[in-house]
Scaffold this motif. Sequence first.
Motif, PDB file in Angstrom:
ATOM      1  N   LEU A   1      -2.616   8.431   4.165  1.00 59.68           N
ATOM      2  CA  LEU A   1      -2.971   7.821   5.449  1.00 59.68           C
ATOM      3  C   LEU A   1      -1.712   7.728   6.313  1.00 59.68           C
ATOM      4  O   LEU A   1      -0.601   7.905   5.817  1.00 59.68           O
TER       5      LEU A   1
ATOM      6  N   PRO B   1       0.836  -1.201   0.000  1.00 60.88           N
ATOM      7  CA  PRO B   1       0.000   0.000   0.000  1.00 60.88           C
ATOM      8  C   PRO B   1       0.868   1.248   0.000  1.00 60.88           C
ATOM      9  O   PRO B   1       1.839   1.321   0.743  1.00 60.88           O
TER      10      PRO B   1
ATOM     11  N   TYR C   1      -4.874  10.534  -1.402  1.00 59.12           N
ATOM     12  CA  TYR C   1      -4.744  11.171  -0.086  1.00 59.12           C
ATOM     13  C   TYR C   1      -3.740  10.341   0.695  1.00 59.12           C
ATOM     14  O   TYR C   1      -3.397   9.221   0.282  1.00 59.12           O
TER      15      TYR C   1
HETATM   16  N1  SAM Z   1       5.858   9.488   2.318  1.00 60.27           N
HETATM   17  C1  SAM Z   1       4.883   8.704   1.655  1.00 60.27           C
HETATM   18  C2  SAM Z   1       4.478   9.388   0.352  1.00 60.27           C
HETATM   19  O1  SAM Z   1       4.332  10.598   0.340  1.00 60.27           O
HETATM   20  O2  SAM Z   1       4.259   8.677  -0.670  1.00 60.27           O
HETATM   21  C3  SAM Z   1       3.649   8.546   2.534  1.00 60.27           C
HETATM   22  C4  SAM Z   1       3.893   7.668   3.697  1.00 60.27           C
HETATM   23  S1  SAM Z   1       2.424   7.392   4.624  1.00 60.27           S
HETATM   24  C5  SAM Z   1       2.536   8.603   5.871  1.00 60.27           C
HETATM   25  C6  SAM Z   1       2.763   5.911   5.476  1.00 60.27           C
HETATM   26  C7  SAM Z   1       2.175   4.662   4.883  1.00 60.27           C
HETATM   27  O3  SAM Z   1       0.772   4.789   4.825  1.00 60.27           O
HETATM   28  C8  SAM Z   1       2.604   4.331   3.478  1.00 60.27           C
HETATM   29  O4  SAM Z   1       3.835   3.664   3.451  1.00 60.27           O
HETATM   30  C9  SAM Z   1       1.480   3.405   3.040  1.00 60.27           C
HETATM   31  O5  SAM Z   1       1.666   2.103   3.543  1.00 60.27           O
HETATM   32  C10 SAM Z   1       0.275   3.997   3.755  1.00 60.27           C
HETATM   33  N2  SAM Z   1      -0.547   4.869   2.908  1.00 60.27           N
HETATM   34  C11 SAM Z   1      -0.681   6.202   3.012  1.00 60.27           C
HETATM   35  N3  SAM Z   1      -1.545   6.675   2.116  1.00 60.27           N
HETATM   36  C12 SAM Z   1      -1.979   5.631   1.394  1.00 60.27           C
HETATM   37  C13 SAM Z   1      -2.874   5.489   0.302  1.00 60.27           C
HETATM   38  N4  SAM Z   1      -3.490   6.526  -0.252  1.00 60.27           N
HETATM   39  N5  SAM Z   1      -3.080   4.252  -0.187  1.00 60.27           N
HETATM   40  C14 SAM Z   1      -2.466   3.190   0.344  1.00 60.27           C
HETATM   41  N6  SAM Z   1      -1.606   3.264   1.385  1.00 60.27           N
HETATM   42  C15 SAM Z   1      -1.360   4.468   1.908  1.00 60.27           C
END
Ligand code: SAM
Length: 263
Positions: A142, A87, A140
């Motif tokens: 998460l 994800p 978006y």
């Molecule tokens: N730094 C990353 C970026 O900007 O692409 C975002 C990291 S997020 C804070 C932490 C984790 O949340 C990701 O590694 C992923 O596993 C999950 N995640 C966040 N948004 C997601 C989305 N829209 N779909 C699937 N997984 C998500």
Amino acid sequence: MRIDVVSIFPEYLAPLELSLIGKARQDGLLDLAVHDLRGFTSDRHRTVDDTPYGGGAGMVMKAEPWALALESIAGEGTAAKPVLIVPSPAGERFTQAIAHQLAEEEQLVFACGRYEGIDERVIDWAREHFRVRPMSLGDYVLNGGEVAVLAMVEAVGRLLPGVVGNPESLVEESHSDGLLEYPVYTKPSEWRGREVPPVLLSGNHGKIAQWRRHEQFRRTADRRPDLLSDFDASNLPRADREVFAELGYDVVDGRLMRREGGT
Ligand code: SAM
């Protein structure tokens, strides 16, 4: 189907013990295991993250615990090269069509990232053992992959034979034919001054089917007009074309084209 989920918050996946997915597990239709990534660390603090090379905010998940966790799952499974879903908001958009593809697989593995994500070398290395698919729930961000996994496992799990009691209910749903589902109603026929559309009480199944289809067109044009650009309009009956004309669409070469100035 076998599903393995790796997370630093295994408790987050507890809802997968409930409702239809929980029942599918009890009935042996779905074999689902949740693995704690910290169980694959070797230091006293069970560390899974470190600072990012190149600097910047946040932490990055370390590669080795992920490699050990994924190796142990690949070694246990029966599928030759299972699908590994990572994800990520930077992944391919998860859709109903992908849910159908994944429902055909023998084994799915989900890697729940946290912090700024997983060291990119894991994704590259994992291709030796898995068919890797970085997958986004939507545009978006998460905090972690767990919520995305709950959604994807539910979307895939309900397509497995025997999970949803009446398989007919999967056929007419939103996105099953590229359109949104029609509105639904139940008793009483009048509620707080609002009536159920009379055609639904008519007992005329042909008319009901046509009304529902036209409501699908109206709702999709209103809420998700982007879906209509992929809609196959090549063999539409005249009544369908008339509804699209009312909605401001003409059929050109089997495709719906929005008329200039259409409402
Ligand atoms: N730094 C990353 C970026 O900007 O692409 C975002 C990291 S997020 C804070 C932490 C984790 O949340 C990701 O590694 C992923 O596993 C999950 N995640 C966040 N948004 C997601 C989305 N829209 N779909 C699937 N997984 C998500």
